[in-house]
Design a protein around this motif. Sequence first.
Motif, PDB file in Angstrom:
ATOM      1  N   ILE B  66       0.845  -1.180   0.000  1.00 53.06           N
ATOM      2  CA  ILE B  66       0.000   0.000   0.000  1.00 53.06           C
ATOM      3  C   ILE B  66       0.884   1.234   0.000  1.00 53.06           C
ATOM      4  N   GLU B  67       0.495   2.174  -0.834  1.00 51.37           N
ATOM      5  CA  GLU B  67       1.227   3.425  -0.915  1.00 51.37           C
ATOM      6  C   GLU B  67       0.233   4.567  -0.901  1.00 51.37           C
ATOM      7  N   SER B  68       0.711   5.699  -0.470  1.00 55.29           N
ATOM      8  CA  SER B  68      -0.149   6.881  -0.456  1.00 55.29           C
ATOM      9  C   SER B  68       0.313   7.866  -1.529  1.00 55.29           C
ATOM     10  N   PHE B  69      -0.637   8.550  -2.074  1.00 54.77           N
ATOM     11  CA  PHE B  69      -0.374   9.528  -3.114  1.00 54.77           C
ATOM     12  C   PHE B  69      -1.185  10.781  -2.824  1.00 54.77           C
ATOM     13  N   GLY B  70      -0.683  11.880  -3.335  1.00 59.00           N
ATOM     14  CA  GLY B  70      -1.444  13.127  -3.212  1.00 59.00           C
ATOM     15  C   GLY B  70      -0.571  14.226  -2.660  1.00 59.00           C
ATOM     16  N   ASP B  71      -0.679  15.383  -3.301  1.00 55.61           N
ATOM     17  CA  ASP B  71       0.149  16.510  -2.877  1.00 55.61           C
ATOM     18  C   ASP B  71      -0.249  16.969  -1.492  1.00 55.61           C
ATOM     19  N   GLY B  72       0.707  17.076  -0.639  1.00 60.73           N
ATOM     20  CA  GLY B  72       0.476  17.676   0.672  1.00 60.73           C
ATOM     21  C   GLY B  72      -0.176  16.761   1.679  1.00 60.73           C
ATOM     22  N   VAL B  73      -0.515  15.538   1.286  1.00 61.68           N
ATOM     23  CA  VAL B  73      -1.228  14.694   2.234  1.00 61.68           C
ATOM     24  C   VAL B  73      -0.506  13.383   2.511  1.00 61.68           C
ATOM     25  N   THR B  74       0.391  13.037   1.586  1.00 59.30           N
ATOM     26  CA  THR B  74       1.058  11.736   1.773  1.00 59.30           C
ATOM     27  C   THR B  74       1.877  11.710   3.057  1.00 59.30           C
ATOM     28  N   SER B  75       2.400  12.848   3.457  1.00 60.51           N
ATOM     29  CA  SER B  75       3.209  12.865   4.676  1.00 60.51           C
ATOM     30  C   SER B  75       2.353  12.735   5.933  1.00 60.51           C
ATOM     31  N   TRP B  76       1.068  12.935   5.791  1.00 57.44           N
ATOM     32  CA  TRP B  76       0.189  12.816   6.955  1.00 57.44           C
ATOM     33  C   TRP B  76      -0.158  11.340   7.223  1.00 57.44           C
ATOM     34  N   VAL B  98      -4.794   2.530   8.981  1.00 55.56           N
ATOM     35  CA  VAL B  98      -4.200   3.697   8.334  1.00 55.56           C
ATOM     36  C   VAL B  98      -4.294   4.856   9.322  1.00 55.56           C
ATOM     37  N   LYS B  99      -3.182   5.447   9.612  1.00 52.36           N
ATOM     38  CA  LYS B  99      -3.157   6.549  10.579  1.00 52.36           C
ATOM     39  C   LYS B  99      -2.927   7.850   9.830  1.00 52.36           C
ATOM     40  N   ILE B 100      -3.741   8.811  10.148  1.00 49.52           N
ATOM     41  CA  ILE B 100      -3.599  10.152   9.574  1.00 49.52           C
ATOM     42  C   ILE B 100      -3.316  11.114  10.711  1.00 49.52           C
ATOM     43  N   LYS B 101      -2.223  11.837  10.596  1.00 48.28           N
ATOM     44  CA  LYS B 101      -1.860  12.806  11.623  1.00 48.28           C
ATOM     45  C   LYS B 101      -1.714  14.156  10.935  1.00 48.28           C
ATOM     46  N   VAL B 102      -2.602  15.044  11.292  1.00 44.39           N
ATOM     47  CA  VAL B 102      -2.587  16.379  10.685  1.00 44.39           C
ATOM     48  C   VAL B 102      -1.519  17.226  11.365  1.00 44.39           C
ATOM     49  N   PRO B 103      -0.641  17.819  10.602  1.00 49.23           N
ATOM     50  CA  PRO B 103       0.384  18.666  11.231  1.00 49.23           C
ATOM     51  C   PRO B 103      -0.264  19.811  12.012  1.00 49.23           C
ATOM     52  N   THR B 104       0.418  20.201  13.010  1.00 60.77           N
ATOM     53  CA  THR B 104      -0.119  21.275  13.839  1.00 60.77           C
ATOM     54  C   THR B 104      -0.142  22.612  13.098  1.00 60.77           C
ATOM     55  N   ASP B 105       0.663  22.674  12.046  1.00 59.74           N
ATOM     56  CA  ASP B 105       0.684  23.920  11.273  1.00 59.74           C
ATOM     57  C   ASP B 105      -0.048  23.789   9.944  1.00 59.74           C
ATOM     58  N   ALA B 106      -0.862  22.769   9.866  1.00 59.78           N
ATOM     59  CA  ALA B 106      -1.606  22.562   8.614  1.00 59.78           C
ATOM     60  C   ALA B 106      -2.545  23.730   8.376  1.00 59.78           C
ATOM     61  N   LYS B 107      -2.616  24.123   7.131  1.00 57.39           N
ATOM     62  CA  LYS B 107      -3.497  25.234   6.791  1.00 57.39           C
ATOM     63  C   LYS B 107      -4.930  24.739   6.660  1.00 57.39           C
ATOM     64  N   ILE B 108      -5.854  25.629   6.907  1.00 57.94           N
ATOM     65  CA  ILE B 108      -7.258  25.320   6.736  1.00 57.94           C
ATOM     66  C   ILE B 108      -7.521  25.066   5.258  1.00 57.94           C
ATOM     67  N   GLY B 109      -8.234  24.002   4.971  1.00 59.96           N
ATOM     68  CA  GLY B 109      -8.555  23.725   3.576  1.00 59.96           C
ATOM     69  C   GLY B 109      -8.777  22.259   3.328  1.00 59.96           C
ATOM     70  N   LYS B 110      -9.010  21.946   2.048  1.00 61.71           N
ATOM     71  CA  LYS B 110      -9.288  20.554   1.656  1.00 61.71           C
ATOM     72  C   LYS B 110      -8.028  19.918   1.090  1.00 61.71           C
ATOM     73  N   TYR B 111      -7.908  18.665   1.402  1.00 61.18           N
ATOM     74  CA  TYR B 111      -6.745  17.905   0.951  1.00 61.18           C
ATOM     75  C   TYR B 111      -7.229  16.604   0.325  1.00 61.18           C
ATOM     76  N   VAL B 112      -6.695  16.325  -0.853  1.00 57.03           N
ATOM     77  CA  VAL B 112      -7.138  15.142  -1.590  1.00 57.03           C
ATOM     78  C   VAL B 112      -5.935  14.263  -1.892  1.00 57.03           C
ATOM     79  N   GLY B 113      -6.125  12.999  -1.741  1.00 55.98           N
ATOM     80  CA  GLY B 113      -5.074  12.044  -2.087  1.00 55.98           C
ATOM     81  C   GLY B 113      -5.689  10.678  -2.281  1.00 55.98           C
ATOM     82  N   ASN B 114      -4.856   9.683  -2.361  1.00 61.61           N
ATOM     83  CA  ASN B 114      -5.392   8.327  -2.434  1.00 61.61           C
ATOM     84  C   ASN B 114      -4.359   7.332  -1.955  1.00 61.61           C
ATOM     85  N   LEU B 115      -4.863   6.187  -1.664  1.00 62.27           N
ATOM     86  CA  LEU B 115      -4.034   5.043  -1.312  1.00 62.27           C
ATOM     87  C   LEU B 115      -4.202   4.012  -2.420  1.00 62.27           C
ATOM     88  N   ARG B 116      -3.116   3.371  -2.761  1.00 61.48           N
ATOM     89  CA  ARG B 116      -3.178   2.304  -3.756  1.00 61.48           C
ATOM     90  C   ARG B 116      -2.639   1.033  -3.151  1.00 61.48           C
TER      91      ARG B 116
END
Lengths: 581, 309
Positions: B66-76, B98-116
Motif C-alpha cells: 500500500i502506498e499513499s499519493f497526493g500533494d500535501g497529504v502523503t506525509s500525513w 491507516v493513521k492520519i496525523k494532521v500537522p499542527t501547522d496545517a493550513k485550513i482547507g481541503k486535501y485530496v489524495g489516495n491510497l493504492r
Amino acid sequence: MQRGEARFLELGFFLLNCFAFSHIIVPMKRISWLLERLPALVLLFVVGAISYSVVADSVTTQVTVANTAPSITAGPIEDPTSDATTPTNVGNQVTFKATASDSNNDSYHLAICKTNAITPNGTSAPTCDGGSWCVSSATASTVEASCSYTALSGDAESEAWYAFVCDSVSGSTCSSSSQGTGASGSPFNVNHAPSFTVMSSTSADPGGTITFTATASDADIDTTSDTVLLVVCSAAGATSSGCTNPADQLCISTAVASNPTCDYVLPAVHQSGDTSYYSYVYDSHNMGATNNPFPAKTYSVNNVVSSVSTVVLNGAADISLTAGTTTNVIVTGSVTDANSCQNISTMQASLYRSGVGYSACDTVGELNYNYCYSLVSCTVVGGTCTGSTDASTDYTCTVSMQYHADPTDISTVYVAENWLGTILATDSGALTSTAEAVTAVEVSSLTAQSVDALVSYGNIGLGENTGATNSSISVTAVGNVGLDTDLSGVDMCPDYPTCAGDTIPVANQKYSTAAFTYSLGGTALSTIATEVELNVLKTTSDATPASKLLYWGIAIPAGIAPGTYTGANNITAVKGETVNW
Amino acid sequence: MKKTILLLIMLMVGFVGGISSVNATSSSIGVSPSQISNNLLVPGAELDTTLTVSRASAVDEVTAKIESFGDGVTSWISFPQGNTVILAKGVQRVEMIVKIKVPTDAKIGKYVGNLRLTLVKEEKGQINIVPGVRVDVNLEVTDAKTESLTVQYVRITDSAFGAPYSLIVKINNTGNIATSPDTLVLTVFDIAEKQLRQLTYTFAEKVEPFQSKEFQVQMPDATPLPLGEYLGTVTIAKGSKTVFTERLTFRVVAALPSISVTSEAKAQKSSNVILAMIVGFVVLLVLGGVAVIFYVFFKRDGQKRTSDT
C-alpha cells in the motif's frame, strides 16, 4: 328407729296406761298417793320394758328387704363437651359418663335415652322407651360408667338426651333421669359436613391473579350459622389450616357463609397452559366436605406475547464485506417471555437497507442479496435459557451477506440510508414479537475486482503493431460498487524488471474500452496512473457478476533485438460514479 | 490404447494444472471502505481508519503493498503495521490500520489524495497484470469546533447479588473536540414490567476526537435487587438531549461463574490439521495415479518394441 325399739315403746306406754287407769283415774282423789308412788311407777316401766325385750329376742320373725334403685353420684356429662360451640362432627363419637351408687351394691347400667322414659330389664341392659343413644355395660357400683354414640348425618344439630342408671339385678330399677348441667349436659350437638358441588377458576396472564370459586355452603345454623372456607393446593393434602405442604398452597379463603373464593397471584414467569390444582372446603368446625379434594381441576395460564430487545447488528460497527464471497454478519438479541424462555419456538433475523424497511423484508420470498436478507434462523446462546422459570434468553443469528450488498456510505446510491436488523420471535402459541436494532450501521463500499492475470500480444514483428487485433482482459466487479480503473505501466524488456537493454516503451501499449485498430484508436499507456471510465456495473447477482473487457494493442519499435519482452501493467480498481452503476 | 492412456494423463495433468491455473488466469483484490473522508480535522488531529483487505480466492498466499499519493497529504499518512499486507493461504480478509496525523501547522482547507493497494505477484507472461485497488482520501482541515458523539452499544452483564450493576458502554467521538455523554440512567423493572428503581451514572472521562472508548460503568445499589431476572432501560443523555436508549435484560445471581479458556481454539486448530491431511491425501492419490499410468504405458511400450525386434 328399729322395729324392735318401736314395739318396746308401745308396750311401755300400754302398761303405763293400764297402771295409770287403775291407779290414777279410779283413785282420782288420790293425787297425793300418785305422787308418792311416782318413782315406783317409773321403775315399773323400765322393768317392764326390759322384760319385754328379753321376751322379743327370743321370738322368731320374717321380713323381705326391698331393691332400691341406684342413684347418680357424679355426672352425667359429655366428655368431651358437645355443644353448639364445639359440636361433634358427623362420624365422630359423643361419649357420656356418669358414676352411680347402689344401696344394694348392685352393678348398674348407664343408659342415655332419647326420651325421658326407660324400662329396666333385670340383669340385661335397660331399654329406653323412646330409643337410646347408647347404653353402657354393667358397671360396678361407685365405678364410672360410659358409653358412646357416633354422630350420623341424619342427626339433628341438637339432640336431647336423658341419663338413667339402672341396677343390673333381677327386679332391677332405674333412677330418675338426669340431663346433666351446663355445656356438658344435654343436648349434644352434631356438626354436619359442608356441601361442595362445583369448583371453578379464572384464567390469567403470568403475574396475574387466578380466582378460585367453590359452590359450597353449610346448612348448620345452631346458635350461629356455620361458615365455609376454601383451600387450594398444587398437590393433594390439606387441612382446614391449609395445605399439608405450605409450599403447595395456592390460596386460602376467609370463612364466609357460602361460595368461598380465594385469589392466587401467579409467578411473574409461568408456562402457559393448564395446571392441576386440588381444592378443599371446610366448615367453621374444621369439618371437610365429603368430597374433599374436589375431583381434578386445572387452572389456565394465558400465553402472552414475548418481547424482543437489545438487537445489535454487527456489534453496532459498520460492515465491511469480502471480495467475491460472503461475509458472516452477526445479529444478536434477547427475548423475554413471561411464559418462560422455553416458550419461544423460533427466532429469526432480517437484515435490510433502511429504505426497504422490515415490512418489505419479512418473508422468505422477499429475499434479495442486494438489500434484504429475510428470516435468517437464530440459535440460542448456550446457557442463557435455564428453565421454565427463566424468562429471558439471548440469541445469535448469522447472516451471510453477499459481496454485492448495497453500500450506504458516501458516494453511493443509497448514501442517505443505512442498514438495520429486526429479530422476530415466535412462541409456541404462534404469538410473535419483533424489535429493530437501535443502532443502524453502514455497509461500506467494497471496491474489488477480479482481473485476468496476463495480457499476451503474441509474436509481433519489429516495426509492426497489433493492428485491429486486440488482446483483452476481463475486469469483473467482485465488490458492491461499479468500477472504473486506473491504468499505468512500465517499459517492457527481455530482462524485466531490470531492463538494462532494449525496451518497448510503455507508451507503445494502447488500451481502450472497445476494440480498436492500433493506428486509429486507443489511448497510450503511461507510467502515471490514469483513470479510465470502464464503467463496470455494480454486480447485483453473484451468479452473473458484472464485467467489462479492456482492450490492448502494442507497437513494436524497429531496431530492438528480437526476443520475449515482458512488462507489468497496473490495473487499479476505482469506485465508479454511481450514475454508471 | 497408447492414445487412451496419453489422453488420461493429459486429463489428469490438465485437472491438476487446472487447479493451479485458477491463480494464473485471474486474481482478485478488494478494499473496504473505499474512501477515507473527514471534514472535521483540526491542526494536530489524529485519525485512525481500519481498512479491510480481501480477496475472492484464498488458495495461495499473496502479498499486497500500500502506498499513499497526493500533494500535501502523503506525509500525513502512515501505516503502523507496515505498508505490506500478507493474505496467507486460506485467509480471505485481513485488516490494516491507516493513521492520519494532521500537522499542527496545517493550513485550513481541503486535501485530496489516495491510497493504492496492489498485489505483489510474479507471473510468467508478456504483460503481467498487477491488480490493485484505490482508496480515495478526502480530508478537510477546519478551525470550527464540532462536538459530536454516538453510542455504539451498551451491554449489561449479570451481577452477583449485592454487587454493583455492571455495564459496558462504547462511545464514538465523531467530532473534533474531546467529549463524552453526561449521564446514563438505568431504570430497572421486574419481569412484569413494574418499575423497581432508577440509578444514575455520571461520565467523568472524555473520549478523544475521532476515537472510541469503552466505559466500564459500575452502578452500586443501596438496596440490592434480590436474585432473579430483570428488565432495564438504559438512557444516555448529553445535556438535555437523549442520545441513546435501549432495553436490556440481566440477572442478579448468587455468584458469577468463573471464566475458563474454551476448547474452541483447540478444535479450530485440529480441524485445520485434519483439512491439511485430507488435501495431502488427495494430492498423493492423484500423483500415484499418474505414476501408475506412466508405468503401465512405458512397460507395454517396451514390451512391444522387444517383440518388434
